[in-house]
Enzyme design. Sequence first.
Site, PDB file in Angstrom:
ATOM      1  NE  ARG A 145      -3.683  -1.478   2.835  1.00  0.00           N
ATOM      2  CZ  ARG A 145      -3.717  -3.895   3.031  1.00  0.00           C
ATOM      3  NH1 ARG A 145      -2.164  -3.710   3.412  1.00  0.00           N
ATOM      4  NH2 ARG A 145      -4.541  -4.637   2.904  1.00  0.00           N
TER       5      ARG A 145
ATOM      6  CE  LYS B 212      -8.494  -1.636   4.842  1.00  0.00           C
ATOM      7  NZ  LYS B 212      -8.465  -1.512   3.428  1.00  0.00           N
TER       8      LYS B 212
ATOM      9  CG  HIS C 173      -4.989   1.143  -2.883  1.00  0.00           C
ATOM     10  ND1 HIS C 173      -4.532  -0.497  -3.229  1.00  0.00           N
ATOM     11  CD2 HIS C 173      -3.909   1.073  -2.146  1.00  0.00           C
ATOM     12  CE1 HIS C 173      -4.651  -0.793  -2.296  1.00  0.00           C
ATOM     13  NE2 HIS C 173      -5.422  -0.410  -1.733  1.00  0.00           N
TER      14      HIS C 173
ATOM     15  NE  ARG D 264      -2.615  -3.466  -1.738  1.00  0.00           N
ATOM     16  CZ  ARG D 264      -2.431  -4.286  -1.019  1.00  0.00           C
ATOM     17  NH1 ARG D 264      -1.127  -4.666  -0.792  1.00  0.00           N
ATOM     18  NH2 ARG D 264      -3.062  -5.053  -0.234  1.00  0.00           N
TER      19      ARG D 264
ATOM     20  CG  HIS E  90      -6.433  -9.223   0.337  1.00  0.00           C
ATOM     21  ND1 HIS E  90      -6.136  -8.930  -0.989  1.00  0.00           N
ATOM     22  CD2 HIS E  90      -5.541  -7.245   0.482  1.00  0.00           C
ATOM     23  CE1 HIS E  90      -6.327  -7.588  -1.603  1.00  0.00           C
ATOM     24  NE2 HIS E  90      -5.810  -7.155   0.168  1.00  0.00           N
TER      25      HIS E  90
ATOM     26  CE1 TYR F 269      -0.805 -12.785   7.135  1.00  0.00           C
ATOM     27  CE2 TYR F 269      -0.308 -11.743   8.712  1.00  0.00           C
ATOM     28  CZ  TYR F 269       0.345 -11.436   7.650  1.00  0.00           C
ATOM     29  OH  TYR F 269       1.138 -11.013   6.532  1.00  0.00           O
TER      30      TYR F 269
END
Length: 408
Positions: A250, A277, A339, A342, A365, A374
């Site tokens: 990002r 994020k 962006h 991406r 993601h 994660y």
Amino acid sequence: MKRSEIKRRPLADTVLVTLEPEASTYRELDGNGLYFRVKPNGQKSWELRYKKADGKWSWLGMGGYPEVSGALARQKTTKLRDSTAKDGSTLATKRTIRAAEIEAANNTFEHLAREWFAIKRKTWTEGTAVRTIGALEKHVFPVFGKRTYCNILPMEWMDFLHGMEQTGIVEQTSRVRGMCKEIYDLARVTGRATHNPLEGLHKFLLTKPVENFAHVSVDELPSLLRAVQAYPHASDVRIGLQLLSMLACRPTELREASWAEFELDGGLWLIPAARMKRRREHLVPLPRQAVELLRELQKITGNYPLLFPGRSDTTKPRSNTVFLMALRRLGYEGRQTGHGFRHLASTILNEHGFDSQHVEAQLSHVKEGVRSVYDKSTYLEQRKVMMQWYADHLDKLAIGNVVEFKLA
């Protein structure tokens, strides 16, 4: 109008708006001890004349105009007079006056907005927090900050937002409207307001196609890559665009990055959770070309903590529009954003048969839920191979010796 032209009292709204200043400050009686004060510089405010406990007369400020309207000033005056002592000698105790002043201060839009901001920022990255309070301080507080939020009418918000639109910042206008609507929602759910004056305003404001993710087609990518490599204005910005094109990160993650996050010898970039994020650490493998670019950048900004230090304040990163403006200078306004790189990476990697889970991991993601716990190093070895292929592929595209194909 001139004060000599006043015909009746209480003062009409048209009088309050048009009353002209004079060489010295003067007061005009509105009624019931309430005066309208006008300074030589045109500043207007309300003052109440009252008798103190010692029998002396004094003035109590009731707020500036137009933040405090005539109706509100008279309402506040009535409340204070209700606290008059039985003998009529004292308007109110100091405690009552102070309580009224505190209540007025706590009922301003800015006070409510900062309360909302303090609650929300706990879930935001530092960049989001800075951008949010910055937008409020730049656009909203100068207009409505000192106003009592319950007295700001929907039409006033409509006029204000239309004014923002006319400056061309349609997307920013939409964000500001959303913030202010949430601020009023806070007042409503905490019992301090019965309605939200921004409810439904979006139906009457301009809309703009979302450009956050705008990107060129794969066929146009070679030309874009060559334009970026030849960016003539600032070497650090050129390097930033090249890194964005090959790392699929990002723009904010790169723009706010510090040198301490990089292990160039190992080809790794660890983005801390506070800047991500989803509030999770993210490990980015660096292809050979990215390491070379970073070493080049290090010669330019390596003496500072940040990769892209601001020009006026090197402790803060460059403007959040720095990469977008560079792309505009290259002629890609509305066609390519930071962006958008991406999306190009995701498209190309998926079309060339790379595992979608590896691609999604590279893009950070991650699905929520127990089954998707994660790990910052998720598929790291596979992503190292994938991103080196991608950097090599972009090099080939830039020199024009590769033919694109799509999987059937």
